[in-house]
Design a protein around this motif. Structure first.
Motif, short mmCIF file in Angstrom:
data_model
loop_
_atom_site.label_atom_id
_atom_site.label_comp_id
_atom_site.label_asym_id
_atom_site.label_seq_id
_atom_site.Cartn_x
_atom_site.Cartn_y
_atom_site.Cartn_z
N ALA A 53 15.46 -2.98 15.81
CA ALA A 53 15.87 -2.80 14.27
C ALA A 53 14.97 -3.58 13.27
CB ALA A 53 17.21 -3.01 14.26
N VAL A 54 14.76 -4.85 13.77
CA VAL A 54 13.98 -5.50 12.60
C VAL A 54 12.61 -5.08 12.79
CG1 VAL A 54 13.22 -8.15 11.95
CG2 VAL A 54 15.58 -7.60 12.68
N GLY A 55 12.04 -4.90 13.84
CA GLY A 55 10.66 -4.24 13.85
C GLY A 55 10.47 -3.22 12.93
N ARG A 56 11.29 -2.09 13.06
CA ARG A 56 11.26 -1.10 12.17
C ARG A 56 11.34 -1.38 10.51
NH1 ARG A 56 15.56 2.96 14.81
NH2 ARG A 56 14.16 3.59 16.74
N VAL A 57 12.04 -2.35 10.24
CA VAL A 57 12.20 -2.79 8.82
C VAL A 57 10.55 -3.50 8.67
CG1 VAL A 57 13.12 -4.24 7.14
CG2 VAL A 57 14.63 -2.68 8.91
N ALA A 58 10.29 -4.34 9.29
CA ALA A 58 9.07 -5.01 8.97
C ALA A 58 8.00 -4.08 9.23
CB ALA A 58 8.83 -6.09 10.31
N LEU A 59 7.76 -3.18 10.07
CA LEU A 59 6.75 -2.30 9.76
C LEU A 59 6.79 -1.32 8.47
CD1 LEU A 59 6.33 -1.08 13.74
CD2 LEU A 59 4.80 -2.37 12.17
N ILE A 60 7.97 -1.00 8.10
CA ILE A 60 7.98 -0.19 6.83
C ILE A 60 7.69 -1.25 5.65
CG2 ILE A 60 9.84 0.57 5.33
CD1 ILE A 60 11.26 1.80 7.65
N VAL A 61 7.93 -2.17 5.65
CA VAL A 61 7.74 -3.19 4.52
C VAL A 61 6.03 -3.58 4.59
CG1 VAL A 61 7.88 -5.75 3.58
CG2 VAL A 61 9.89 -4.42 4.32
N ILE A 62 5.46 -3.79 5.87
CA ILE A 62 4.18 -3.93 5.69
C ILE A 62 3.43 -2.75 5.29
CG2 ILE A 62 2.15 -4.24 7.54
CD1 ILE A 62 4.13 -5.98 9.06
N GLY A 63 3.85 -1.46 5.80
CA GLY A 63 3.31 -0.29 5.37
C GLY A 63 3.22 0.04 4.15
N LEU A 64 4.42 -0.08 3.33
CA LEU A 64 4.71 -0.03 1.94
C LEU A 64 3.54 -0.85 1.13
CD1 LEU A 64 8.32 0.84 1.57
CD2 LEU A 64 6.41 2.53 1.53
N SER A 65 3.53 -2.21 1.70
CA SER A 65 2.80 -3.32 1.07
C SER A 65 1.26 -2.87 1.02
CB SER A 65 3.15 -4.42 1.57
OG SER A 65 4.37 -5.15 1.51
N PHE A 66 0.82 -2.30 2.14
CA PHE A 66 -0.57 -1.96 2.17
C PHE A 66 -0.61 -0.64 1.29
CE2 PHE A 66 -3.57 0.86 4.22
CZ PHE A 66 -4.76 0.00 4.21
N LEU A 67 0.02 0.23 1.33
CA LEU A 67 -0.10 1.31 0.38
C LEU A 67 -0.08 0.84 -1.06
CD1 LEU A 67 2.08 4.05 1.99
CD2 LEU A 67 -0.31 3.93 1.89
N LEU A 68 0.75 -0.30 -1.39
CA LEU A 68 0.83 -0.69 -2.73
C LEU A 68 -0.72 -1.42 -3.03
CD1 LEU A 68 2.06 -1.44 -5.54
CD2 LEU A 68 3.09 -3.27 -4.34
N VAL A 69 -1.18 -1.94 -2.22
CA VAL A 69 -2.42 -2.80 -2.31
C VAL A 69 -3.63 -1.66 -2.40
CG1 VAL A 69 -4.05 -4.35 -1.16
CG2 VAL A 69 -1.77 -5.13 -1.29
N GLN A 70 -3.56 -0.83 -1.75
CA GLN A 70 -4.59 0.18 -1.81
C GLN A 70 -4.69 0.94 -2.96
OE1 GLN A 70 -6.75 -0.71 0.42
NE2 GLN A 70 -7.25 1.53 1.03
N LEU A 71 -3.20 1.07 -3.50
CA LEU A 71 -3.07 1.81 -5.11
C LEU A 71 -3.61 1.13 -5.99
CD1 LEU A 71 -1.96 4.59 -6.05
CD2 LEU A 71 0.40 3.14 -6.54
N LEU A 72 -3.03 -0.28 -6.05
CA LEU A 72 -3.62 -1.12 -7.02
C LEU A 72 -5.17 -1.41 -6.93
CD1 LEU A 72 -0.87 -3.70 -7.14
CD2 LEU A 72 -1.11 -1.90 -8.65
N SER A 73 -5.45 -1.37 -5.85
CA SER A 73 -7.17 -1.16 -5.68
C SER A 73 -7.91 -0.20 -6.28
CB SER A 73 -7.63 -1.73 -4.31
OG SER A 73 -8.85 -1.73 -4.15
N HIS A 74 -7.29 1.01 -5.85
CA HIS A 74 -7.91 2.23 -6.16
C HIS A 74 -7.96 2.46 -7.77
CE1 HIS A 74 -8.71 6.54 -6.53
NE2 HIS A 74 -7.81 6.81 -7.25
N TYR A 75 -6.99 1.89 -8.81
CA TYR A 75 -6.74 1.91 -9.73
C TYR A 75 -7.67 0.71 -10.66
CZ TYR A 75 -4.04 6.03 -9.77
OH TYR A 75 -3.67 7.40 -9.60
N GLY A 76 -8.22 -0.34 -9.89
CA GLY A 76 -8.84 -1.17 -10.54
C GLY A 76 -8.04 -2.27 -10.76
#
Length: 129
Positions: A53-76
């Motif tokens: 259960a905790v692993g699922r939540v952790a993977l979702i948080v890590i995945g969303l964080s990576f997407l956020l970093v990529q999005l912010l990086s894309h827009y400079g």
């Protein structure tokens, strides 16, 4: 001859000696380990289910964080130096991997019946829905 056959006298079956009976020795040895086996299995199932259960939540948080970093990086908005990040984290992962193996072997060999039941319960807990 009257046709009646005389039956051979039957001797009573021998009573097994508990001191030499292998089945009795095995069951008495298992009786001493039942509390460890039961508790280890129960705690293993609970831990496996919690890790899942905790692993699922952790993977979702890590995945969303990576997407956020990529999005912010894309827009400079931010720039990410991936090579620097890799050089910072690589020694940490290497030390963790080497220390983890020693820790697992030390824990698993400390109390073999409990640990064996825990591992089986843990794997069952990971499979629970």
């Amino acid at each position: 001859m009257a046709g009646a056959m005389a039956s051979a006298p039957t001797s009573p079956s021998p009573v097994p000696d508990p001191a030499t009976d292998a089945g009795f020795q095995l069951s008495s040895a298992l009786q001493g380990m039942l509390p460890d086996l039961g508790l280890g299995g129960l705690l293993g199932v609970a831990t496996g289910y919690a890790v899942k259960a905790v692993g699922r939540v952790a993977l979702i948080v890590i995945g969303l964080s990576f997407l956020l970093v990529q999005l912010l990086s894309h827009y400079g908005v931010i720039t990410v130096d991936w090579l620097r990040l890799q050089s910072l984290t690589e020694p940490w992962f290497r030390e963790g991997r080497e220390g983890f193996g020693a820790w697992v072997s030390r824990v698993l060999l400390a109390n073999v019946p409990f640990a064996g039941a825990f591992v089986v319960g843990f794997l069952l807990g990971l499979r629970l829905r």
